[in-house]
Write a protein that holds these residues in place. Structure first.
Motif, PDB file in Angstrom:
ATOM      1  N   ASP A 155       3.805  -1.757   3.911  1.00 40.87           N
ATOM      2  CA  ASP A 155       2.360  -1.966   3.897  1.00 40.87           C
ATOM      3  C   ASP A 155       1.996  -3.207   3.082  1.00 40.87           C
ATOM      4  OD1 ASP A 155      -0.211  -1.279   4.743  1.00 40.87           O
ATOM      5  OD2 ASP A 155      -0.639  -0.181   2.898  1.00 40.87           O
ATOM      6  N   SER A 156       2.748  -4.282   3.319  1.00 46.10           N
ATOM      7  CA  SER A 156       2.542  -5.534   2.592  1.00 46.10           C
ATOM      8  C   SER A 156       2.596  -6.694   3.574  1.00 46.10           C
ATOM      9  CB  SER A 156       3.626  -5.698   1.519  1.00 46.10           C
ATOM     10  OG  SER A 156       3.585  -6.996   0.954  1.00 46.10           O
ATOM     11  N   ASP A 157       1.830  -7.753   3.280  1.00 45.63           N
ATOM     12  CA  ASP A 157       1.831  -8.938   4.128  1.00 45.63           C
ATOM     13  C   ASP A 157       2.793 -10.014   3.647  1.00 45.63           C
ATOM     14  OD1 ASP A 157      -0.115  -8.020   5.955  1.00 45.63           O
ATOM     15  OD2 ASP A 157      -1.707  -8.505   4.538  1.00 45.63           O
ATOM     16  N   GLY A 158       3.295  -9.878   2.418  1.00 36.55           N
ATOM     17  CA  GLY A 158       4.250 -10.842   1.913  1.00 36.55           C
ATOM     18  C   GLY A 158       3.699 -12.254   1.861  1.00 36.55           C
ATOM     19  N   ASN A 159       4.593 -13.214   1.945  1.00 34.10           N
ATOM     20  CA  ASN A 159       4.238 -14.627   1.938  1.00 34.10           C
ATOM     21  C   ASN A 159       4.836 -15.308   3.160  1.00 34.10           C
ATOM     22  OD1 ASN A 159       2.737 -14.860  -0.607  1.00 34.10           O
ATOM     23  ND2 ASN A 159       4.674 -14.314  -1.576  1.00 34.10           N
TER      24      ASN A 159
END
Length: 341
Positions: free
Chosen positions: A46-50
């Motif tokens: 549930d993360s968009d990161g970089n």
């Protein structure tokens, strides 16, 4: 045993050797699965990161293609660990491709109808096509993004008679935005951002409806943090003023596969496309949509609305497709008033 036979069969000294072509296939399959697994891992967390994760998340459904190719290569190479890996990644992708968000119908009686259209006109280049579409489709409320000074002037000249009420942030290039309305509007603060995101409260047949235009920065390399902050500002706007029905529409530069966008939906909003079975219809880029693309233009509504006849329109001279939907406002149970102040 001759030399040729020894190359292809198991010996007492080591495992079975793969033909050179099969070894290359397994190696390439591993690269594909590793790349897709990174993106799927961020989606699972549930993360968009970089960069490049948010950019690839926009095209998550299309990662089925490299995953499928990798799975075929593992089978051909008899790399059974890779096959199990590919099946697991394929299963996760299939799970995440399922539409996200709630679709329950409003409980109260219907009290008003309104047709909403949102369009990014790409630095004003698609203004003429938008004007033609508005005259043809006759929406009640129009959300316009990337409306530069010339676009703003033309909308005033060509549409002010039919849309006498407006809220706009004037600007050049991609900074300008406007809300056009047949219904009376009173201003709200809107959302602060790099590009204009005006807001208003519309009087829809005696019922207050909050309007908010969305146009956060895209997740460009080096600007992913800014993209997340501006989507967070839209989430904060959606989470406040819940006593008034809300229509939040525009170019979100995000799809349901982005965690920052899902957090907006988690405030209780529904995507009109999801309500009407048009989810996953690509709106950008027009060069490849709808065959290949991402659904980043949305009409989000509070639980007070039902949606029908949601369509994606192709306009000339812009890299976005427009979204138009028919909304029905329902009275909240236990409320005898106008649905908001």
């Amino acid at each position: 045993m001759n030399t040729a036979a020894a190359e292809w069969t198991a010996t007492d000294d080591g495992p079975e050797h793969r033909p050179p072509g099969r070894g290359c296939g397994a190696w390439f399959a591993g690269l594909l699965l590793a790349g897709v697994s990174v993106v799927v891992g961020f989606r699972t967390a549930d993360s968009d990161g970089n960069t490049p994760v948010p950019q690839l998340l926009a095209f998550l459904p299309w990662l089925l293609a490299p995953t499928g190719l990798a799975l075929l290569l593992t089978l051909r190479s008899r790399w059974w660990f890779g096959t199990a890996w590919g099946v697991a990644v394929l299963g996760l992708l299939a799970w995440f491709i399922e539409p996200y968000g709630k679709v329950d119908d409003p409980a109260g009686r219907p009290v008003a109808d309104l047709r909403v259209l949102t369009s990014n006109v790409e630095f004003g280049q698609g203004t003429g096509s938008l004007v033609a579409a508005v005259r043809r489709e006759k929406p009640d409320i129009v959300f316009v993004q990337e409306c530069d000074y010339e676009c703003d002037a033309r909308l005033k000249k060509d549409l002010s008679q039919d849309y006498p009420h407006r809220r706009a942030v004037e600007g050049g290039g991609s900074e300008g935005s406007a809300i056009l309305s047949r219904f009376p509007l009173r201003p709200t603060e809107g959302v602060r951002g790099t590009m204009g995101m005006p807001g208003a409260i519309a009087d829809v047949d005696g019922h207050a409806v909050r309007l908010q235009l969305a146009h956060p920065m895209p997740p460009l390399p080096g600007q992913v943090g800014l993209w997340k902050r501006e989507l967070g500002a839209l989430r904060a706007a959606a989470a406040t003023g819940r006593d008034t029905p809300l229509v939040l529409a525009g170019d979100f530069n995000a799809s349901q596969d982005h965690a920052a966008f899902r957090r907006i939906l988690d405030t209780g909003l529904r995507d009109a496309a999801r309500l009407d079975g048009a989810d996953r219809t690509a709106t950008w880029p027009t060069l490849t949509a709808p065959t290949l693309g991402a659904q980043i233009d949305h009409v989000l509504v509070s639980r007070d609305f039902a949606a029908r006849d949601t369509r994606v329109l192709k306009l000339a001279d812009t890299d976005h497709r427009s979204v138009i939907t028919e909304l029905t406002l329902h009275q909240r149970p236990g409320s005898g008033g106008s649905g908001g102040s």
